[in-house]
Design an enzyme around this catalytic site. Structure first.
Site, mmCIF file in Angstrom:
data_model
loop_
_atom_site.group_PDB
_atom_site.id
_atom_site.type_symbol
_atom_site.label_atom_id
_atom_site.label_comp_id
_atom_site.label_asym_id
_atom_site.label_seq_id
_atom_site.Cartn_x
_atom_site.Cartn_y
_atom_site.Cartn_z
ATOM 1 N N GLY A 11 0.792 -1.225 0.000
ATOM 2 C CA GLY A 11 0.000 0.000 0.000
ATOM 3 C C GLY A 11 0.825 1.276 0.000
ATOM 4 C CG HIS A 12 4.075 3.810 1.886
ATOM 5 N ND1 HIS A 12 5.384 4.188 1.709
ATOM 6 C CD2 HIS A 12 3.462 4.868 2.436
ATOM 7 C CE1 HIS A 12 5.557 5.416 2.151
ATOM 8 N NE2 HIS A 12 4.398 5.854 2.601
ATOM 9 C CG PHE A 13 3.104 5.220 -2.508
ATOM 10 C CD1 PHE A 13 1.953 5.679 -1.900
ATOM 11 C CD2 PHE A 13 4.323 5.772 -2.133
ATOM 12 C CE1 PHE A 13 2.001 6.709 -0.957
ATOM 13 C CE2 PHE A 13 4.371 6.793 -1.194
ATOM 14 C CZ PHE A 13 3.225 7.257 -0.594
#
Length: 145
Positions: free
Chosen positions: A49-51
């Site tokens: 999720g990052h990224f």
């Protein structure tokens, strides 16, 4: 000069996957300094999720890796036995700066120096490097309980 492998690190730190962020200690001088390594893999759960299209290690996790190295240094300095119930808690972070992104495949070299230990509050000068280039730095304070 002392080094530590992952088994000894895990005997001192309470952290476990996915939050254990020190893989090896390559230099430790109790009461003075530590140099440790964190290998950054694409398999780290935060990269999902990052990224998703541009994976970058969150800066707060670089600081956490430095804090874990600082905890190891403190435990070794005061002579805490492995597998004790002692914990090091953050008390403050000053002057945190992020100078370059940390990406999958990088190896973080974590540098921590004790500036002082006064009335149970430890103060450290810390910085992290990748390939000899500084990627983050901060002064940190912690307390040992």
């Amino acid at each position: 000069m002392t080094s530590m492998d992952i088994n000894e690190i895990m005997a001192y730190l309470p952290h476990r996957y996915p939050f254990l962020l020190v893989d090896r200690v390559i230099h430790l001088e109790p009461g003075k300094e530590i140099i440790a390594l964190k290998n950054v893999s694409m398999n780290e759960p935060f990269f999902a999720g990052h990224f998703p299209k541009h994976p970058v290690m969150p800066g707060v996790l670089v600081l956490e890796a430095l804090a874990q190295a600082a905890a190891l240094l403190s435990f070794k300095t005061v002579g805490n036995p492995p597998d004790s119930d002692a914990v090091v808690y953050f008390a403050g972070i000053d002057g945190a700066r992020f100078k370059k992104p940390v990406m999958p495949g990088d190896q973080l070299t974590l540098h921590v120096e004790i500036l002082r230990n006064l009335k149970g509050i430890w103060k450290y000068a810390t910085y992290a490097e990748v390939d000899g280039q500084r990627v983050a730095e901060a002064e940190m304070m912690a307390t040992l309980r």
